[in-house]
Design an enzyme around this catalytic site. Structure first.
Site, short mmCIF file in Angstrom:
data_model
loop_
_atom_site.label_atom_id
_atom_site.label_comp_id
_atom_site.label_asym_id
_atom_site.label_seq_id
_atom_site.Cartn_x
_atom_site.Cartn_y
_atom_site.Cartn_z
N PRO A 152 0.85 -1.26 -0.11
CA PRO A 152 -0.09 0.06 0.07
C PRO A 152 0.96 1.37 0.12
O PRO A 152 1.88 1.29 0.87
CB PRO A 152 -0.66 -0.22 1.41
N ASN A 153 0.37 2.17 -0.70
CA ASN A 153 0.78 3.52 -0.92
C ASN A 153 2.29 3.69 -1.67
O ASN A 153 2.77 4.77 -2.07
CB ASN A 153 1.12 4.20 0.41
N ARG B 278 5.37 10.88 -2.48
CA ARG B 278 5.05 10.48 -1.28
C ARG B 278 6.32 10.65 -0.38
O ARG B 278 7.20 9.95 -0.60
CB ARG B 278 4.73 8.77 -1.26
N TYR C 289 11.20 8.59 1.37
CA TYR C 289 11.27 7.56 0.27
C TYR C 289 12.09 7.87 -0.93
O TYR C 289 11.95 6.94 -1.86
CB TYR C 289 9.86 6.68 0.08
N ASN D 46 8.01 -5.56 -0.77
CA ASN D 46 7.99 -4.43 0.03
C ASN D 46 6.49 -4.52 0.42
O ASN D 46 5.69 -4.06 -0.24
CB ASN D 46 8.35 -3.10 -0.56
N ALA E 71 3.06 -0.98 4.61
CA ALA E 71 2.51 -0.84 6.20
C ALA E 71 2.22 -2.26 6.90
O ALA E 71 2.04 -2.64 7.73
CB ALA E 71 1.29 0.12 6.40
N GLU F 282 12.74 -9.31 1.92
CA GLU F 282 11.89 -8.17 2.30
C GLU F 282 12.62 -6.97 2.06
O GLU F 282 13.94 -6.76 2.40
CB GLU F 282 11.64 -8.42 3.78
N HIS G 297 12.93 -2.78 2.28
CA HIS G 297 12.16 -1.43 2.70
C HIS G 297 13.17 -0.36 2.15
O HIS G 297 14.41 -0.46 2.30
CB HIS G 297 12.07 -1.27 3.99
N ARG H 101 12.86 4.89 12.61
CA ARG H 101 11.54 5.73 12.63
C ARG H 101 10.72 5.22 13.81
O ARG H 101 11.32 4.69 14.72
CB ARG H 101 10.88 5.24 11.19
#
Ligand code: DQA
Length: 147
Positions: free
Chosen positions: A10-11, A18, A23, A75, A78, A99, A101, A108
């Protein structure tokens, strides 16, 4: 040709606009195009998929088994921090995965420190921006086809 699948959650369709300070400026289309070309140069077929919906991500993982995908780069966005069902989907198909990111989730908010994927991933690439996808692809190919 062996198949690798890249899944973005998502996103991540909004990459480039964004939170670019977090990012980066690269948009998802250019990341996908770059990786597809790199994979083809190395005789691999790369499928690219982005979704904002958890059930679509799960169905794509199920389909990956039927389609003989041999490695997944994911990825989960969330869903990383929330989704036992995407974790279970990856366990169900037994396809190895990395995985990825873009941001360093450990520097964070605390809720981003927990991942439902890291302990079952073949590897994790975290905090290297969009370059992490390329590193993931090269590492996946090396793993599938050690030389
Ligand atoms: C992300 C990190 C997640 O915490 C966040 O929800 C994302 C992107 C990353 O690539 O850094 O959507 O997976």
């Amino acid at each position: 040709m062996k198949k690798i699948l890249m899944i973005n959650g998502p996103n991540l369709n909004l990459l480039g606009s964004r939170e670019p300070d977090v990012y980066g400026m690269d948009d998802l289309k250019s990341i996908e195009n770059r990786l597809t070309k790199k994979a083809a140069d190395l005789n691999f077929e790369l499928g690219c998929f982005q979704t904002n919906a958890e059930h679509e991500m799960i169905e794509k993982i199920h389909d990956a088994k039927k389609n003989n995908v041999c490695f997944i780069l994911i990825n989960p966005g969330a869903f990383t921090h929330t989704s036992i069902s995407v974790r279970d989907a990856l366990l169900s198909v037994s396809i190895p995965f990395y995985e990825i990111h873009l941001s360093n989730t450990f520097s964070r908010e605390e809720f981003r420190h927990k991942s439902y994927f890291s302990d079952i991933a073949s590897g994790c690439i975290i905090g290297l921006g969009s370059h992490g996808y390329e590193l993931g692809l090269i590492a996946a190919i090396k793993k599938i086809q050690p030389s």
